[in-house]
Design a protein around this motif. Structure first.
Motif, PDB file in Angstrom:
ATOM      1  N   PRO A  80       0.799  -1.231   0.000  1.00 59.31           N
ATOM      2  CA  PRO A  80       0.000   0.000   0.000  1.00 59.31           C
ATOM      3  C   PRO A  80       0.831   1.280   0.000  1.00 59.31           C
ATOM      4  O   PRO A  80       0.394   2.303  -0.525  1.00 59.31           O
ATOM      5  CB  PRO A  80      -0.812  -0.124   1.297  1.00 59.31           C
ATOM      6  N   SER A  81       2.034   1.237   0.590  1.00 59.12           N
ATOM      7  CA  SER A  81       2.857   2.451   0.654  1.00 59.12           C
ATOM      8  C   SER A  81       3.417   2.840  -0.702  1.00 59.12           C
ATOM      9  O   SER A  81       3.918   3.959  -0.881  1.00 59.12           O
ATOM     10  CB  SER A  81       4.021   2.245   1.632  1.00 59.12           C
ATOM     11  N   LEU A  82       3.324   1.939  -1.685  1.00 57.46           N
ATOM     12  CA  LEU A  82       3.823   2.260  -3.017  1.00 57.46           C
ATOM     13  C   LEU A  82       2.999   3.361  -3.677  1.00 57.46           C
ATOM     14  O   LEU A  82       3.461   4.011  -4.620  1.00 57.46           O
ATOM     15  CB  LEU A  82       3.823   1.007  -3.894  1.00 57.46           C
ATOM     16  N   GLY A  83       1.788   3.586  -3.198  1.00 57.07           N
ATOM     17  CA  GLY A  83       0.994   4.699  -3.706  1.00 57.07           C
ATOM     18  C   GLY A  83       1.648   6.034  -3.385  1.00 57.07           C
ATOM     19  O   GLY A  83       1.729   6.929  -4.236  1.00 57.07           O
ATOM     20  N   ALA A  84       2.142   6.177  -2.138  1.00 54.13           N
ATOM     21  CA  ALA A  84       2.849   7.400  -1.749  1.00 54.13           C
ATOM     22  C   ALA A  84       4.142   7.532  -2.530  1.00 54.13           C
ATOM     23  O   ALA A  84       4.522   8.628  -2.980  1.00 54.13           O
ATOM     24  CB  ALA A  84       3.135   7.381  -0.248  1.00 54.13           C
ATOM     25  N   ALA A  85       4.828   6.404  -2.714  1.00 55.83           N
ATOM     26  CA  ALA A  85       6.083   6.441  -3.472  1.00 55.83           C
ATOM     27  C   ALA A  85       5.827   6.845  -4.925  1.00 55.83           C
ATOM     28  O   ALA A  85       6.650   7.530  -5.537  1.00 55.83           O
ATOM     29  CB  ALA A  85       6.763   5.082  -3.418  1.00 55.83           C
ATOM     30  N   GLY A  86       4.682   6.442  -5.468  1.00 60.21           N
ATOM     31  CA  GLY A  86       4.384   6.702  -6.869  1.00 60.21           C
ATOM     32  C   GLY A  86       4.320   8.173  -7.214  1.00 60.21           C
ATOM     33  O   GLY A  86       4.913   8.615  -8.208  1.00 60.21           O
ATOM     34  N   ILE A  87       3.589   8.963  -6.427  1.00 57.04           N
ATOM     35  CA  ILE A  87       3.480  10.391  -6.735  1.00 57.04           C
ATOM     36  C   ILE A  87       4.821  11.082  -6.545  1.00 57.04           C
ATOM     37  O   ILE A  87       5.186  11.995  -7.291  1.00 57.04           O
ATOM     38  CB  ILE A  87       2.373  11.061  -5.872  1.00 57.04           C
ATOM     39  N   THR A  88       5.608  10.613  -5.545  1.00 53.33           N
ATOM     40  CA  THR A  88       6.942  11.187  -5.343  1.00 53.33           C
ATOM     41  C   THR A  88       7.828  10.913  -6.548  1.00 53.33           C
ATOM     42  O   THR A  88       8.519  11.815  -7.051  1.00 53.33           O
ATOM     43  CB  THR A  88       7.601  10.590  -4.083  1.00 53.33           C
ATOM     44  N   ALA A 116       8.787   4.809   5.610  1.00 51.08           N
ATOM     45  CA  ALA A 116       9.746   5.713   4.971  1.00 51.08           C
ATOM     46  C   ALA A 116       9.200   6.255   3.656  1.00 51.08           C
ATOM     47  O   ALA A 116       9.457   7.417   3.295  1.00 51.08           O
ATOM     48  CB  ALA A 116      11.059   4.989   4.735  1.00 51.08           C
ATOM     49  N   ALA A 117       8.429   5.452   2.933  1.00 52.97           N
ATOM     50  CA  ALA A 117       7.841   5.906   1.672  1.00 52.97           C
ATOM     51  C   ALA A 117       6.861   7.057   1.904  1.00 52.97           C
ATOM     52  O   ALA A 117       6.819   8.027   1.141  1.00 52.97           O
ATOM     53  CB  ALA A 117       7.141   4.752   0.966  1.00 52.97           C
ATOM     54  N   ALA A 160       7.853  15.015   2.236  1.00 52.07           N
ATOM     55  CA  ALA A 160       8.937  15.978   2.047  1.00 52.07           C
ATOM     56  C   ALA A 160       9.240  16.222   0.567  1.00 52.07           C
ATOM     57  O   ALA A 160       9.504  17.356   0.156  1.00 52.07           O
ATOM     58  CB  ALA A 160      10.195  15.480   2.756  1.00 52.07           C
ATOM     59  N   GLY A 161       9.193  15.158  -0.248  1.00 51.88           N
ATOM     60  CA  GLY A 161       9.640  15.255  -1.631  1.00 51.88           C
ATOM     61  C   GLY A 161       8.677  15.941  -2.575  1.00 51.88           C
ATOM     62  O   GLY A 161       9.099  16.651  -3.494  1.00 51.88           O
ATOM     63  N   VAL A 162       7.371  15.769  -2.351  1.00 55.60           N
ATOM     64  CA  VAL A 162       6.383  16.345  -3.270  1.00 55.60           C
ATOM     65  C   VAL A 162       6.431  17.878  -3.281  1.00 55.60           C
ATOM     66  O   VAL A 162       6.541  18.486  -4.352  1.00 55.60           O
ATOM     67  CB  VAL A 162       4.967  15.826  -2.935  1.00 55.60           C
ATOM     68  N   PRO A 163       6.361  18.555  -2.120  1.00 56.07           N
ATOM     69  CA  PRO A 163       6.438  20.018  -2.171  1.00 56.07           C
ATOM     70  C   PRO A 163       7.782  20.532  -2.685  1.00 56.07           C
ATOM     71  O   PRO A 163       7.839  21.570  -3.357  1.00 56.07           O
ATOM     72  CB  PRO A 163       6.187  20.443  -0.719  1.00 56.07           C
ATOM     73  N   LEU A 164       8.866  19.813  -2.380  1.00 54.23           N
ATOM     74  CA  LEU A 164      10.178  20.234  -2.867  1.00 54.23           C
ATOM     75  C   LEU A 164      10.243  20.153  -4.390  1.00 54.23           C
ATOM     76  O   LEU A 164      10.735  21.071  -5.059  1.00 54.23           O
ATOM     77  CB  LEU A 164      11.261  19.356  -2.243  1.00 54.23           C
ATOM     78  N   ALA A 165       9.729  19.053  -4.963  1.00 52.57           N
ATOM     79  CA  ALA A 165       9.739  18.896  -6.414  1.00 52.57           C
ATOM     80  C   ALA A 165       8.871  19.959  -7.096  1.00 52.57           C
ATOM     81  O   ALA A 165       9.228  20.478  -8.166  1.00 52.57           O
ATOM     82  CB  ALA A 165       9.241  17.498  -6.790  1.00 52.57           C
ATOM     83  N   TRP A 166       7.746  20.288  -6.480  1.00 49.76           N
ATOM     84  CA  TRP A 166       6.858  21.333  -7.023  1.00 49.76           C
ATOM     85  C   TRP A 166       7.602  22.668  -7.094  1.00 49.76           C
ATOM     86  O   TRP A 166       7.565  23.358  -8.116  1.00 49.76           O
ATOM     87  CB  TRP A 166       5.617  21.456  -6.148  1.00 49.76           C
ATOM     88  N   TRP A 167       8.286  23.027  -6.021  1.00 52.13           N
ATOM     89  CA  TRP A 167       9.010  24.299  -5.945  1.00 52.13           C
ATOM     90  C   TRP A 167      10.134  24.349  -6.977  1.00 52.13           C
ATOM     91  O   TRP A 167      10.307  25.346  -7.681  1.00 52.13           O
ATOM     92  CB  TRP A 167       9.565  24.477  -4.534  1.00 52.13           C
ATOM     93  N   ILE A 168      10.902  23.270  -7.087  1.00 51.86           N
ATOM     94  CA  ILE A 168      12.026  23.231  -8.023  1.00 51.86           C
ATOM     95  C   ILE A 168      11.538  23.319  -9.462  1.00 51.86           C
ATOM     96  O   ILE A 168      12.110  24.036 -10.291  1.00 51.86           O
ATOM     97  CB  ILE A 168      12.852  21.943  -7.820  1.00 51.86           C
ATOM     98  N   THR A 169      10.457  22.608  -9.778  1.00 48.22           N
ATOM     99  CA  THR A 169       9.938  22.624 -11.138  1.00 48.22           C
ATOM    100  C   THR A 169       9.452  24.013 -11.525  1.00 48.22           C
ATOM    101  O   THR A 169       9.704  24.485 -12.650  1.00 48.22           O
ATOM    102  CB  THR A 169       8.791  21.604 -11.291  1.00 48.22           C
ATOM    103  N   ARG A 170       8.772  24.681 -10.617  1.00 46.22           N
ATOM    104  CA  ARG A 170       8.292  26.040 -10.918  1.00 46.22           C
ATOM    105  C   ARG A 170       9.465  26.987 -11.196  1.00 46.22           C
ATOM    106  O   ARG A 170       9.426  27.793 -12.127  1.00 46.22           O
ATOM    107  CB  ARG A 170       7.427  26.561  -9.777  1.00 46.22           C
TER     108      ARG A 170
END
Length: 422
Positions: free
Chosen positions: A341-349, A399-400, A406-416
């Protein structure tokens, strides 16, 4: 005013490309299911070989991703004549790396079981065929021809599985069928991909090699590095669970393959988003690139919410499909029941970090992966010392979730920043 694009330009190629990556990633799972019908020792050797697959896959994906990004940029900037030179340069690199891996394999002779060493040696020699096929597929994807590329991918998976079934099971050749299948399927993919590229005018330029070193360092090496990290992780996991017996080793190997299959849509969708964004940015359309990212992220998040629920409800049912041995099936079910089930969180990251990688910031996802897995392995090894595999699996699962937070908001900021400050 922000310029938006309809959902279809994101969703349609995204779904097609995701289907392609899922097809390709399902090949190892299909292979394991077929090996599971061979003698038990064949499954055990395949489990020990699993970490090595990440090394070989790293070479193929690193070069294929570079081909995809380079082609997208060439097409977006109106320089289609460079595609042939791009592929020539990357294919030469793939052959040299394959030779290096074969030599490295010879150095393992005193340390590795002869059956495992024979499999590793044979598979390293098939790398040029896999690279050639991946390069043509990557070029088709970069140019936007996702439909035909997916058709070739489907043929690759079917042909690979058919060869393993006929040669490995039908003729009783066992694991010998794996390198044979890799050569046949990879060769077919290359020939079909090259023909499709030629018909679409993408091989009309000069065959003179184009310098790919900057893009290889910027995109290819970090892409490969992520898989090399997975090699180290899987290798350490195999060592950690070895005291629990062959069933535990196989469970970790199957878990790694299932993880690869479940996260395949994330890589595929992220690559598609990056391809569309690179073409838009090459044409100076920043708002369009950002719109692709926003819509694509929303679609990926919705898809992985559903996938997480599916893994929670039916993920454990995969165990009997990959092995007929009751002990191994129970071990696989235990692993997938906790980690699945935790692979769902890993997927969007993974989706968002793949976009970051495609835009040329490959070092950051690699660094985050290293930090993530060092933490997981350190904590997991400490907990498993008390004799509980469940503690290791729960560490991986939690951990996922933390990494996604942590990773999703960071990736959003970097991409923008990448889109609007180029």
């Amino acid at each position: 005013m922000v310029t938006t694009i309809p959902v279809d330009p994101v969703a349609k190629p995204g779904l097609v490309l995701t289907a392609q990556v899922v097809l390709l990633s399902s090949s190892p799972l299909l292979t394991i299911a077929l090996i599971g019908r061979m003698p038990v020792d064949a499954m055990h050797v395949r489990g020990l070989y699993q970490p090595v697959t990440f090394v070989l896959f790293a070479v193929v994906i690193g070069l294929g991703t570079t081909a995809q990004v380079a082609t997208a940029r060439a097409v977006g900037s109106g320089e289609r004549q460079q595609v042939r030179g791009i592929l020539t340069s990357l294919l030469r690199t793939g052959v040299l790396v394959s030779l290096g891996l074969t030599v490295a394999c010879l150095c393992l002779v005193p340390f590795v079981d002869h059956r495992l060493l024979a499999l590793i040696g044979a598979m390293t020699m098939t790398v040029p065929f896999s690279v050639a096929g991946e390069l043509t597929s990557g070029a088709l994807l970069g140019a936007g021809f996702t439909g035909v590329s997916t058709a070739v991918a489907a043929a690759h998976v079917v042909l690979h599985g058919a060869v393993v079934a006929v040669v490995g099971l039908g003729l009783g050749a066992g694991l010998v069928s794996l390198p044979i299948a890799a050569v046949v399927a990879g060769g077919m993919e290359f020939l079909a991909g090259a023909l499709l590229l030629r018909r679409r005018g993408l091989l009309a330029g000069s065959a003179v090699s184009v310098s790919m070193r900057p893009l290889l360092l910027q995109v290819g090496l970090p892409s490969a590095g992520t898989l090399l990290v997975l090699f180290g992780v899987t290798l350490v996991l195999v060592v950690i669970v070895t005291p629990f017996g062959p069933a535990a080793i196989t469970a970790v190997a199957v878990g790694a393959v299932v993880e690869e299959l479940v996260l395949a849509p994330a890589f595929g969708f992220g690559i598609m988003m990056g391809s569309l964004m690179n073409r838009a940015l090459a044409a100076g359309e920043r708002e369009r690139a950002w719109s692709v990212f926003r819509r694509g992220t929303a679609l990926a998040a919705a898809a992985y919410a559903v996938l997480a629920l599916a893994m929670l409800l039916v993920g454990q049912w995969l165990a009997p499909l990959v092995t007929s041995d009751p002990a191994t099936s129970a071990a696989v079910e235990h692993c997938l029941g906790i980690v699945g089930p935790s692979l769902g969180a890993a997927g969007i990251t993974v989706t968002m970090l793949t976009v970051v990688q495609q835009l040329g910031f490959g070092a950051l996802p690699l660094l985050l992966n290293v930090l993530h897995y060092v933490t997981v392995l350190s904590v997991g090894a400490a907990l498993i010392a008390h004799g509980s595999l469940a503690a290791l699996y729960w560490t991986i699962s939690l951990a996922a979730v933390v990494s996604a937070a942590a990773g999703v908001p960071l990736a959003w900021w970097i991409t923008r920043r990448a889109v609007f400050r180029r």
